[in-house]
Structure formats: C-alpha cells, structure tokens
Design a protein around this motif. Structure first.
Motif, PDB file in Angstrom:
ATOM      1  N   ALA A 134       1.685   3.624  -1.295  1.00 39.60           N
ATOM      2  CA  ALA A 134       2.446   4.660  -0.581  1.00 39.60           C
ATOM      3  C   ALA A 134       1.644   5.266   0.556  1.00 39.60           C
ATOM      4  N   ALA A 135       0.312   5.281   0.407  1.00 42.25           N
ATOM      5  CA  ALA A 135      -0.543   5.859   1.444  1.00 42.25           C
ATOM      6  C   ALA A 135      -0.821   4.887   2.586  1.00 42.25           C
ATOM      7  N   GLY A 136      -0.289   3.671   2.506  1.00 44.64           N
ATOM      8  CA  GLY A 136      -0.473   2.717   3.598  1.00 44.64           C
ATOM      9  C   GLY A 136      -1.715   1.871   3.493  1.00 44.64           C
ATOM     10  N   ALA A 137      -2.273   1.743   2.282  1.00 46.83           N
ATOM     11  CA  ALA A 137      -3.521   0.997   2.130  1.00 46.83           C
ATOM     12  C   ALA A 137      -3.329  -0.512   2.119  1.00 46.83           C
ATOM     13  N   PHE A 138      -2.073  -0.976   2.068  1.00 41.36           N
ATOM     14  CA  PHE A 138      -1.813  -2.414   1.996  1.00 41.36           C
ATOM     15  C   PHE A 138      -0.888  -2.854   3.132  1.00 41.36           C
ATOM     16  N   ASP A 139      -1.156  -4.050   3.627  1.00 45.82           N
ATOM     17  CA  ASP A 139      -0.291  -4.642   4.649  1.00 45.82           C
ATOM     18  C   ASP A 139       0.926  -5.316   4.036  1.00 45.82           C
ATOM     19  N   TRP A 140       0.739  -5.798   2.795  1.00 43.04           N
ATOM     20  CA  TRP A 140       1.804  -6.521   2.114  1.00 43.04           C
ATOM     21  C   TRP A 140       1.904  -6.063   0.659  1.00 43.04           C
ATOM     22  N   LEU A 141       3.130  -6.022   0.154  1.00 45.13           N
ATOM     23  CA  LEU A 141       3.410  -5.941  -1.276  1.00 45.13           C
ATOM     24  C   LEU A 141       4.058  -7.269  -1.660  1.00 45.13           C
ATOM     25  N   VAL A 142       3.472  -7.966  -2.625  1.00 45.21           N
ATOM     26  CA  VAL A 142       4.029  -9.242  -3.083  1.00 45.21           C
ATOM     27  C   VAL A 142       4.625  -9.042  -4.469  1.00 45.21           C
ATOM     28  N   VAL A 143       5.918  -9.318  -4.579  1.00 46.28           N
ATOM     29  CA  VAL A 143       6.661  -9.136  -5.828  1.00 46.28           C
ATOM     30  C   VAL A 143       7.003 -10.514  -6.376  1.00 46.28           C
ATOM     31  N   SER A 144       6.424 -10.862  -7.512  1.00 46.64           N
ATOM     32  CA  SER A 144       6.551 -12.230  -8.013  1.00 46.64           C
ATOM     33  C   SER A 144       7.595 -12.386  -9.104  1.00 46.64           C
ATOM     34  N   SER A 145       8.286 -11.319  -9.485  1.00 53.68           N
ATOM     35  CA  SER A 145       9.316 -11.446 -10.518  1.00 53.68           C
ATOM     36  C   SER A 145      10.292 -10.277 -10.430  1.00 53.68           C
ATOM     37  N   ILE A 146      11.480 -10.514 -10.969  1.00 59.73           N
ATOM     38  CA  ILE A 146      12.472  -9.437 -11.031  1.00 59.73           C
ATOM     39  C   ILE A 146      11.996  -8.336 -11.970  1.00 59.73           C
ATOM     40  N   THR A 147      11.206  -8.692 -12.978  1.00 59.06           N
ATOM     41  CA  THR A 147      10.689  -7.666 -13.887  1.00 59.06           C
ATOM     42  C   THR A 147       9.791  -6.684 -13.144  1.00 59.06           C
ATOM     43  N   THR A 153       0.837 -17.036   6.035  1.00 54.49           N
ATOM     44  CA  THR A 153      -0.012 -17.162   7.223  1.00 54.49           C
ATOM     45  C   THR A 153      -0.771 -15.876   7.534  1.00 54.49           C
ATOM     46  N   ALA A 154      -0.608 -14.863   6.671  1.00 54.58           N
ATOM     47  CA  ALA A 154      -1.170 -13.541   6.965  1.00 54.58           C
ATOM     48  C   ALA A 154      -2.611 -13.440   6.476  1.00 54.58           C
ATOM     49  N   ALA A 155      -3.498 -14.107   7.156  1.00 56.11           N
ATOM     50  CA  ALA A 155      -4.914 -14.053   6.801  1.00 56.11           C
ATOM     51  C   ALA A 155      -5.485 -12.674   7.137  1.00 56.11           C
ATOM     52  N   LEU A 156      -6.525 -12.296   6.409  1.00 53.87           N
ATOM     53  CA  LEU A 156      -7.276 -11.057   6.646  1.00 53.87           C
ATOM     54  C   LEU A 156      -6.416  -9.818   6.490  1.00 53.87           C
ATOM     55  N   GLU A 157      -5.329  -9.917   5.727  1.00 55.41           N
ATOM     56  CA  GLU A 157      -4.489  -8.746   5.474  1.00 55.41           C
ATOM     57  C   GLU A 157      -4.615  -8.333   4.015  1.00 55.41           C
ATOM     58  N   ARG A 158      -4.344  -7.052   3.780  1.00 58.70           N
ATOM     59  CA  ARG A 158      -4.509  -6.471   2.446  1.00 58.70           C
ATOM     60  C   ARG A 158      -3.207  -6.605   1.671  1.00 58.70           C
ATOM     61  N   VAL A 159      -3.314  -7.147   0.453  1.00 58.21           N
ATOM     62  CA  VAL A 159      -2.131  -7.468  -0.347  1.00 58.21           C
ATOM     63  C   VAL A 159      -2.222  -6.786  -1.708  1.00 58.21           C
ATOM     64  N   LEU A 160      -1.138  -6.113  -2.099  1.00 65.25           N
ATOM     65  CA  LEU A 160      -1.021  -5.603  -3.461  1.00 65.25           C
ATOM     66  C   LEU A 160      -0.125  -6.559  -4.243  1.00 65.25           C
ATOM     67  N   LEU A 161      -0.624  -7.016  -5.385  1.00 61.09           N
ATOM     68  CA  LEU A 161       0.096  -7.990  -6.206  1.00 61.09           C
ATOM     69  C   LEU A 161       0.225  -7.444  -7.634  1.00 61.09           C
ATOM     70  N   PRO A 162       1.308  -6.720  -7.943  1.00 60.52           N
ATOM     71  CA  PRO A 162       1.551  -6.279  -9.328  1.00 60.52           C
ATOM     72  C   PRO A 162       2.248  -7.390 -10.102  1.00 60.52           C
ATOM     73  N   GLN A 163       1.688  -7.757 -11.270  1.00 62.70           N
ATOM     74  CA  GLN A 163       2.205  -8.900 -12.017  1.00 62.70           C
ATOM     75  C   GLN A 163       2.167  -8.645 -13.521  1.00 62.70           C
ATOM     76  N   ALA A 164       2.688  -9.613 -14.262  1.00 66.72           N
ATOM     77  CA  ALA A 164       2.581  -9.585 -15.719  1.00 66.72           C
ATOM     78  C   ALA A 164       1.136  -9.787 -16.146  1.00 66.72           C
ATOM     79  N   ASP A 165       0.831  -9.317 -17.336  1.00 69.57           N
ATOM     80  CA  ASP A 165      -0.523  -9.489 -17.866  1.00 69.57           C
ATOM     81  C   ASP A 165      -0.868 -10.963 -18.062  1.00 69.57           C
ATOM     82  N   ILE A 166       0.147 -11.811 -18.288  1.00 70.14           N
ATOM     83  CA  ILE A 166      -0.126 -13.232 -18.531  1.00 70.14           C
ATOM     84  C   ILE A 166       0.159 -14.096 -17.306  1.00 70.14           C
TER      85      ILE A 166
END
Length: 291
Positions: free
Chosen positions: A64-77, A139-152
């Motif tokens: 929310a504070a803008g620390a990431f360039d991308w949010l990657v969502v890998s599942s509907i969960t 193609t987004a090299a050198l960018e900051r990514v947040l990846l929230p995922q399942a534990d497994i």
C-alpha cells in the motif's frame, strides 16, 4: 445445450466427481449440469489463514505504501486473502494496491475475479495459463515484486521471476490443508459469482465412504483434480479409481499424478470450466460410448 468443445450428448448422464468445496466447484458444476452430466462433490482440500499474520500484514502495508512495482497473484485463493484483508482494514481490495503498482496473474479466470473486485490486471498469459506461462511473458527486470502464495506453492514462479531479474518478496498468504479447515481459521471470504452460472440445484456432496462405494461400483465416470495437492489427496484416499478417469487441471497436476502412479485420461489445458469440459469431452468422445 451443446458446448463447442464437447459434441452434443457426449456428457449426457456422465457422473463427474469434483474434489472442491461447494463454493469453489459452483461454476464447473453448473456447466456440467447444463450439459446433462451429474456433478458430484467430494472436497479434499481446504484453505486456512496464514499462521504468520504479522508477516502478511507487513507485506501488504509495504504494498500500500508503494514499495513494490508489481503484485503477482498466482491463485484465486490469494484473491480471497486480499478481499478478507481489505475488509479487516475497512477498505476495498482495489485500495490495497496503489496506482503505481501493476498486477499480474496466471490466466483469464483469476484475471476476471481480480477485476471483479476492482483490481485491474496488467499482465496475464493466454496460451499457457500457469506460473510457467507468466514467467515466459515476464520482461520487467530489476523491478520489485510482491508474491503472496500458499505455504506449499512450488518455487517455480518465484525462481522464474527472479531469474528474469525481478526482486521478489514472497510471503505466505494462506495454508492448504486437508478438508475441512479448522473452525475459525477457514479462509471463506466471498468472491463475486461467476458470470453465466445458472441456477441448477446444488450438486450432491459425497462422504469418503460413499465415494469409495461409488468407485467400487464403477458409477463415477471421471474425477477432476484442480491442483497437485488434490492429486496427492486422491492418491492417499481414493485409489484404486477403477474405471473412473482422472482429469487433471494443468500440467503441474498431471505431472504430480504421474509421479503418484495415477493414469491421466486428459489434461485441461485451460484452468476454467470450459477447459475442463473440453478435456472431458475429448475423453468420452474418443471412447465412442455416448450414454
């Protein structure tokens, strides 16, 4: 009703076991019913809130504070997690993601759900709808990514993005558990209903013992596994499948089934109800035994 990927009548009377909970199975069950099949439910996996809520909250605060360039969502969960976290904060899911942060996901289904809760998606693969497909597009090299995922979650998405030059912060968003999840911990945030879901009666839910009896009697035509974890649960609880055909959603699920010694009758190339129906249609049409 005729489906473009399933010849007329090919699913008529077929009994298809969906290994998801009723809320997650609804779109597929509705489509199967409209094509004359009988969907049955046996939930095998469920989802609980992340044990380390402070770590997840810290990551979302940084987002929310803008620390990431991308949010990657890998599942509907994961979308359910965002909906729940937004409600906790008295805001909307869209406001968790600042205007300068782009969102990527793994295919049209998750894209539709994200956009339905107000989160626009900048990148999603159309051909290979999986972690692999997203990495191929990245193609987004050198960018900051947040990846929230399942534990497994497999490390392939995190490692693939990192190999493309992204600075990936991964955080556990939820835990995948055997069904049912524990009271008070189940991740059950409501998502928008799928467009086109009809009002067919809710499918019958079987108990494990009822399922065993149906499999032994040869009265279940196919079982659908939506993830590698579902394949593992099927291997642990339902084998032998007898004449029941195993339908995998996606190549990772098919690969896990192969490791477990489960013959895969077909793999849905697209992780949507239409893609699953296409796979089922291929299996039963090729048998030349329309009921």
């Amino acid at each position: 009703m005729q489906h473009p990927d399933a010849p007329a009548g090919v699913l008529e009377g077929r009994r298809v076991l969906i290994t998801r909970s009723a809320d997650r199975a609804r779109p597929l069950a509705s489509l199967l019913s409209s094509l004359g099949a009988e969907p049955l439910l046996l939930p095998l996996i469920d989802f609980e809130r992340a044990a380390d809520q402070p770590a997840l909250d810290t990551a979302l605060d940084s987002l929310a504070a803008g620390a990431f360039d991308w949010l990657v969502v890998s599942s509907i969960t994961t979308v359910r997690v965002l909906v729940e976290k937004a409600a906790e904060r008295g805001t909307t899911p869209a406001k968790l993601v600042p205007a300068g942060t782009r969102v990527a996901t793994i295919g049209p289904s998750s894209r539709r759900i994200l956009e339905a809760v107000g989160i626009p998606v900048a990148l999603a693969p159309m051909d290979i709808q999986s972690a692999e497909g997203l990495v191929d597009l990245w193609t987004a090299a050198l960018e900051r990514v947040l990846l929230p995922q399942a534990d497994i979650a497999a490390p392939s998405l995190r490692d693939g993005l990192a190999a493309k030059g992204a600075a990936v912060t991964d955080v556990v968003a939820y835990h995948t558990v055997d069904f049912p999840a524990r009271d008070g911990l189940r991740l059950d945030a409501e998502l928008p209903s799928a467009v086109g879901v009809s009002n067919h009666a809710a499918p019958r839910q079987l108990s494990p013992s009822q399922t065993r009896g149906e499999l032994d009697a040869g009265t279940i035509d196919a079982v659908v596994a939506a993830s590698p974890s579902a394949a593992r649960r099927i291997a642990a609880t339902l084998l032998p499948l007898g004449d029941c055909r195993f339908i995998a959603i996606g190549r990772p699920t098919a690969a896990e089934a192969a490791v477990l010694g489960i013959p895969v009758a077909a793999t849905a190339q697209v992780p949507t109800p239409d893609g699953i129906v296409a796979a089922l249609g291929t299996v039963f049409a090729n048998e030349g035994n329309i009921r």
